[in-house]
Design a protein around this motif. Sequence first.
Motif, PDB file in Angstrom:
ATOM      1  N   GLU A  41     -43.788   5.384 -51.352  1.00 58.89           N
ATOM      2  CA  GLU A  41     -43.643   6.813 -51.623  1.00 58.89           C
ATOM      3  C   GLU A  41     -44.724   7.307 -52.573  1.00 58.89           C
ATOM      4  OE1 GLU A  41     -40.103   7.896 -53.679  1.00 58.89           O
ATOM      5  OE2 GLU A  41     -40.606   6.673 -55.413  1.00 58.89           O
ATOM      6  N   SER A  42     -44.825   8.602 -52.650  1.00 58.77           N
ATOM      7  CA  SER A  42     -45.795   9.232 -53.536  1.00 58.77           C
ATOM      8  C   SER A  42     -45.559   8.769 -54.971  1.00 58.77           C
ATOM      9  CB  SER A  42     -45.622  10.751 -53.428  1.00 58.77           C
ATOM     10  OG  SER A  42     -46.470  11.390 -54.333  1.00 58.77           O
ATOM     11  N   GLN A  96     -58.962   9.074 -51.848  1.00 56.96           N
ATOM     12  CA  GLN A  96     -57.882   9.885 -51.289  1.00 56.96           C
ATOM     13  C   GLN A  96     -58.248  11.367 -51.260  1.00 56.96           C
ATOM     14  OE1 GLN A  96     -54.215   9.220 -53.392  1.00 56.96           O
ATOM     15  NE2 GLN A  96     -53.029  10.518 -52.032  1.00 56.96           N
ATOM     16  N   GLU A 179     -55.676   6.594 -47.730  1.00 55.77           N
ATOM     17  CA  GLU A 179     -55.266   7.690 -46.839  1.00 55.77           C
ATOM     18  C   GLU A 179     -56.486   8.337 -46.187  1.00 55.77           C
ATOM     19  OE1 GLU A 179     -52.065  10.055 -47.965  1.00 55.77           O
ATOM     20  OE2 GLU A 179     -51.316   8.682 -49.478  1.00 55.77           O
ATOM     21  N   HIS A 212     -49.025   6.692 -45.322  1.00 58.33           N
ATOM     22  CA  HIS A 212     -47.576   6.825 -45.303  1.00 58.33           C
ATOM     23  C   HIS A 212     -47.119   7.008 -43.864  1.00 58.33           C
ATOM     24  CE1 HIS A 212     -47.609  10.996 -44.214  1.00 58.33           C
ATOM     25  NE2 HIS A 212     -48.747  11.006 -44.864  1.00 58.33           N
TER      26      HIS A 212
ATOM     27  N   SER B 157     -50.785  11.233 -59.202  1.00 58.33           N
ATOM     28  CA  SER B 157     -51.121  10.662 -57.897  1.00 58.33           C
ATOM     29  C   SER B 157     -51.451  11.810 -56.937  1.00 58.33           C
ATOM     30  CB  SER B 157     -49.961   9.832 -57.371  1.00 58.33           C
ATOM     31  OG  SER B 157     -48.984  10.661 -56.780  1.00 58.33           O
ATOM     32  N   GLY B 159     -50.210  12.723 -54.069  1.00 52.47           N
ATOM     33  CA  GLY B 159     -49.051  13.464 -53.583  1.00 52.47           C
ATOM     34  C   GLY B 159     -48.396  14.296 -54.681  1.00 52.47           C
ATOM     35  N   GLN B 160     -48.464  13.802 -55.921  1.00 52.65           N
ATOM     36  CA  GLN B 160     -47.923  14.587 -57.039  1.00 52.65           C
ATOM     37  C   GLN B 160     -48.751  15.857 -57.242  1.00 52.65           C
ATOM     38  OE1 GLN B 160     -48.100  11.460 -59.984  1.00 52.65           O
ATOM     39  NE2 GLN B 160     -46.005  10.773 -59.594  1.00 52.65           N
ATOM     40  N   LEU B 186     -48.052  13.176 -48.019  1.00 54.42           N
ATOM     41  CA  LEU B 186     -46.780  12.806 -48.648  1.00 54.42           C
ATOM     42  C   LEU B 186     -46.026  11.799 -47.791  1.00 54.42           C
ATOM     43  CD1 LEU B 186     -45.556  16.367 -49.720  1.00 54.42           C
ATOM     44  CD2 LEU B 186     -46.787  14.670 -51.094  1.00 54.42           C
ATOM     45  N   ASP B 187     -45.317  10.887 -48.459  1.00 58.12           N
ATOM     46  CA  ASP B 187     -44.489   9.956 -47.702  1.00 58.12           C
ATOM     47  C   ASP B 187     -43.371  10.728 -47.001  1.00 58.12           C
ATOM     48  OD1 ASP B 187     -41.774   9.602 -49.465  1.00 58.12           O
ATOM     49  OD2 ASP B 187     -43.523  10.078 -50.695  1.00 58.12           O
ATOM     50  N   THR B 190     -40.508  12.313 -49.290  1.00 55.81           N
ATOM     51  CA  THR B 190     -40.956  13.454 -50.095  1.00 55.81           C
ATOM     52  C   THR B 190     -41.297  14.628 -49.190  1.00 55.81           C
ATOM     53  OG1 THR B 190     -41.905  11.865 -51.629  1.00 55.81           O
ATOM     54  CG2 THR B 190     -42.560  14.141 -51.898  1.00 55.81           C
TER      55      THR B 190
END
Lengths: 291, 276
Positions: A41-42, A96, A179, A212, B157, B159-160, B186-187, B190
């Motif tokens: 996860e993020s 990323q 990613e 992901h 991160s 995604g954050q 994002l996973d 999330t």
Amino acid sequence: MSAPLLDISGLSAISTRENARVLRDVDLVVAEGEVHGLVGESGAGKSTIAKAVLDMLPRTIRVTGGRIVFRGRDLASLDRASLRALVAREIALIPQDPMTGLNPTRRIEAQLTDGMRLVAGMSRGEARERALALLEEVRIADPARTLAAYPHELSGGMRQRVLIAAAFALEPKLVVADEPTTALDVTVQKQILRLIRGMQERHGTGVIFVTHDLGVVAKICDRVTLLYQGKVVEAGTAREMIETPRHAYTRALLAASPRYDRPEHGCDPVPGSVVAGLEAEIARHDEGRAP
Amino acid sequence: MTMLVEARGLEVAYGAGRSLLGGVRPGVRVLHGIDMAIGAGEIVGIVGESGSGKTTLGRALIGLVPASEGSVRFDGTDLASLSDEALRRLRRRMQMIFQDPMSSLNPRHTIRRILVEPILLHGLEPDRAGAERRVRRVLERVGLPAFVLDRNPHELSGGQRQRVGIARAVVLEPDFVLADEVVSGLDVSTQAQVLDLLFSLSREMGLAIGFISHDLSVIRAFCDRVVVMRAGRIVEEGACEGVFAAPREAYTRMLMDAIPLPEIDPGWLAREPEDA
Ligand SMILES: Nc1ncnc2c1ncn2[C@@H]1O[C@H](COP(=O)(O)OP(=O)(O)OP(=O)(O)O)[C@@H](O)[C@H]1O
Ligand SMILES: Nc1ncnc2c1ncn2[C@@H]1O[C@H](COP(=O)(O)OP(=O)(O)OP(=O)(O)O)[C@@H](O)[C@H]1O
Ligand SMILES: [Mg+2]
Ligand SMILES: [Mg+2]
């Protein structure tokens, strides 16, 4: 069996901002010619592992234990200059966030050919030819125009592909791809996945592929490591993870993946019971250990 | 349905203008005659190959790049007719969440400052305390812990950071959000949480959303309608149901064929998509 290309063992790290654990005893082995998926996860620590391998960690993240051995050499045993030289020659990163990987004030040509000239000793003309060929390989429609452009004059997916081209420019032994295809449409993504496969078959390049997208994992990865809050939850072959996942978290992620062929499927968060189980595992791991 | 955002014959060129010697530089035309509308509370997906003009269309719809031909109307007003000041005031109501979060968040500011200042600037709350309360509620909904408030963008991160961008847009309670590849990093879990937030804002508050994504699975699950772009033009559009069940364009079919499903299939990589 010959020694692995990359052997990470017991890697632990904390964020000095709030003394929080970021990596918890991570083991991860990449064989030569292997595409190794890194999923989680993020905020789970995927980019932190990537940066640790390239010796690019920010000052606010500190490694507290473990080893990173690349082609038989413990990276911690190298002095700064040898480490820099080794990384420049043999390990490449696809970052990323494309904008952080590109200098906004320089044209693409300069940025793409720097390494070829300084590290591989090519002439300006040779480097330009190689850059054009690489841009074609990543399916950029107009390579000459792209070389003359500044980063902000390119679309998001074009910037990402420029960085993919840059990563493969020196035929590195290991590519750490963070990613790399998130901003690409699926047809270009497929092309990039092929390119990576081709490199890996021709040169035995090993790849850490952060993603992901479990669909991408299924199609390109040989082995996979799944992280949760910096701890390895499950590791195995892609086939095992996709077809016979052992951990409830892996199963939950598969169930949460949206699928265009089944509109009613997916788009749900991981159930609370699974999260509770993961939190308990983390607590057990941390018990009695100094951060 | 009355349309909130409406593009008519929209063309956008980069680098156009007068040259120093007084000649006209035509620039590079990126969008060619786009007609498109998004109603209040509607979620419209925008897909298409890299470089086809999706981000440019998004920027034009909220007035970040001017139309070189045609028009964009927001709530009935032609954006080109507005003064800079009027456009600035309208900005709160139309927000863009950028594809590349690093390029849109000031690296020297804390997340607190990035999120609180626009609220005060637009007068949505009378004071800092109120603004911070509002910020904390939104952070929770995008799944971010409160400690991110004290950090700078590069200390998060990917995604954050992306979720900070989402929080910054929705905290201003806009009527229209243009979301540019906001969940691709994002996973899945999330992602589900963020989509759920946007979806409930759309259904409960009538938020209109332009949703650029290359992930057709997400578009199908999340959007009411979808437009497919290629080389600066819309080549197909319609309700998601119809487009996905029976795409008319070979190009749309090709996009669907290239989606990697989470199934082991050793022959997939080598298989050529049917040519569009
Ligand atoms: N420069 C930094 N200083 C301190 N903490 C950081 C820094 N960069 C990241 N972190 C924290 O370390 C943790 C792991 O971050 P990392 O970037 O490795 O996550 P990730 O798995 O790559 O997530 P994503 O999928 O969102 O990119 C997060 O909690 C993040 O907030
Ligand atoms: N500031 C600029 N100056 C000149 N050309 C630009 C500029 N921004 C974008 N372009 C060009 O416009 C075209 C469309 O770009 P745009 O960013 O809209 O594509 P996109 O569909 O969002 O692609 P992606 O999926 O890769 O993000 C591209 O050819 C790009 O190079
Ligand atoms: Mg990351
Ligand atoms: Mg774009």
